[in-house]
Design an enzyme around this catalytic site. Structure first.
Site, short mmCIF file in Angstrom:
data_model
loop_
_atom_site.label_atom_id
_atom_site.label_comp_id
_atom_site.label_asym_id
_atom_site.label_seq_id
_atom_site.Cartn_x
_atom_site.Cartn_y
_atom_site.Cartn_z
N ASP A 269 0.86 -1.19 0.00
CA ASP A 269 0.00 0.00 0.00
C ASP A 269 0.89 1.23 0.00
O ASP A 269 1.87 1.30 0.77
CB ASP A 269 -0.89 -0.03 1.25
CG ASP A 269 -2.01 1.00 1.18
OD1 ASP A 269 -3.13 0.59 0.85
OD2 ASP A 269 -1.74 2.18 1.46
N ASN B 6 -2.74 13.31 -2.62
CA ASN B 6 -3.87 13.83 -3.39
C ASN B 6 -4.36 15.16 -2.82
O ASN B 6 -4.67 16.10 -3.58
CB ASN B 6 -5.01 12.81 -3.39
CG ASN B 6 -4.82 11.72 -4.43
OD1 ASN B 6 -4.21 11.93 -5.47
ND2 ASN B 6 -5.35 10.54 -4.16
N HIS C 280 -5.22 15.38 -7.61
CA HIS C 280 -5.37 14.01 -8.09
C HIS C 280 -4.54 13.72 -9.33
O HIS C 280 -4.21 12.56 -9.60
CB HIS C 280 -6.85 13.72 -8.38
CG HIS C 280 -7.69 13.62 -7.15
ND1 HIS C 280 -7.76 12.47 -6.40
CD2 HIS C 280 -8.45 14.53 -6.50
CE1 HIS C 280 -8.56 12.65 -5.36
NE2 HIS C 280 -8.99 13.90 -5.39
N ASP D 267 -2.40 10.48 -9.70
CA ASP D 267 -2.46 9.55 -10.83
C ASP D 267 -1.06 9.26 -11.37
O ASP D 267 -0.75 8.12 -11.76
CB ASP D 267 -3.33 10.13 -11.94
CG ASP D 267 -4.81 10.10 -11.59
OD1 ASP D 267 -5.18 9.44 -10.60
OD2 ASP D 267 -5.60 10.77 -12.29
N GLU E 175 -4.91 2.69 -3.70
CA GLU E 175 -3.46 2.72 -3.71
C GLU E 175 -2.88 1.39 -3.24
O GLU E 175 -1.75 1.32 -2.78
CB GLU E 175 -2.94 3.85 -2.83
CG GLU E 175 -3.24 3.71 -1.36
CD GLU E 175 -4.58 4.30 -0.93
OE1 GLU E 175 -4.74 4.56 0.26
OE2 GLU E 175 -5.45 4.50 -1.79
#
Length: 300
Positions: free
Chosen positions: A166, A174, A179, A183, A209
């Site tokens: 993770d 974010n 975002h 990404d 994630e």
């Protein structure tokens, strides 16, 4: 105005109606034509010879009709077999027709339609099982192919390790950078995974994630080396305005027992170790081995 011979032939070749009419006309009138020829030549006009000629001409006309209709409709039989083969096996046999009549048009149109349908379905399957951002599989794909790999490992007695990791503080990335940067981090993570995967490894993005990698024929020592390599590469990468060391990940690795455990149970065990890694300060690897597996030496 008379049409050129080539135009007449082209018209006949492109018209199924003219072909059927010609077959019916020929087969129907063949007995009459045979009798006219017989009498014109001057053979005996007694009843029995005429009857024999009529019967033989009728049989010949019937055979000609059956053969011509079979030849005319043969491409449709090929289409039927192709559709059945596609429904049963998903194979796309190549069929085509050089004929320019309606049957040729139908055969070529169906062949094109099947090819386009197959391409569309293949694309939809890929879209349904692939994560758009990372290019890895998704949870559904992992479940299907992972279950098959688990069965193979159990059947052949191979080791199987599961790695779940993770990205640390991804929500904060974010929130602070947007975002779009998030990404880019996911895209980078997918690239790092694919760069370090062996041909038979199975990787998927299973959450926002969160990622999972199945490692066939891999004991815990080998799995930990792969996990440490991934952890180090992720920490060394710079993404957008994020410097090296800003993107890190916590790992849970579990060497399961394919003959006794399900894929879900192995992922749960690896996930448990992942949360232990997070609670221990993140950017680290925690691991475990199934009780049924023999103890393995691990060098850290």
């Amino acid at each position: 105005m008379n049409l050129p011979r080539s135009a007449v032939l082209d018209k006949f070749g492109s018209s199924l109606t003219l072909k059927i009419f010609s077959i019916c006309f020929t087969s129907t009138h063949l007995p009459l034509l045979a009798l006219v020829a017989y009498l014109t030549i001057g053979y005996k006009t007694s009843t029995f010879p005429i009857l024999i000629v009529a019967v033989m001409a009728t049989l010949l006309g019937t055979a000609f009709c059956l053969w011509s209709v079979w030849l005319l409709l043969r491409p449709l039989h090929a289409v039927t077999k192709t559709v059945q083969a596609y429904r049963e096996s998903g194979a796309v046999p190549a069929i085509s027709s050089r004929r320019s009549d309606e049957i040729g048009t139908v055969v070529n149109a169906i062949s094109t339609l099947i090819a386009e349908l197959h391409a569309t379905l293949s694309q939809l399957r890929r879209q349904a099982t692939t994560d758009v951002l990372t290019g890895l599989g998704n949870r559904r794909w992992l479940r299907d192919i992972g279950t098959s790999e688990l069965q193979r490992s159990a059947r052949e007695g191979d080791a199987l390790s599961v790695m779940v990791f993770d990205l640390d503080h991804f929500k904060k990335i974010n929130d602070e950078h947007g975002h779009e940067v998030g990404d880019q981090v996911l895209v980078m993570t997918g690239a790092v995974i694919q760069h370090n995967m062996r041909p038979y490894d199975i990787a998927a993005r299973i959450g926002g994630e969160e990622f999972c990698i199945l490692l066939p024929r891999t004991d815990i020592a080998q799995a930990l080396k792969i996990a440490e390599r991934l952890r180090g590469e992720l920490a060394a990468r710079a993404v957008a305005m994020l410097p090296p060391g800003r993107v890190t990940a916590s790992f849970g690795v579990y060497r399961g027992d394919p003959s006794r455990e399900t894929l879900k149970a192995m992922m749960v065990a690896a996930d448990r170790k992942l949360y232990m890694a997070k609670n221990a300060g993140r950017n680290t690897v925690h691991w475990d081995v199934a009780e049924a597996c023999s103890p393995e030496p691990v060098r850290r």
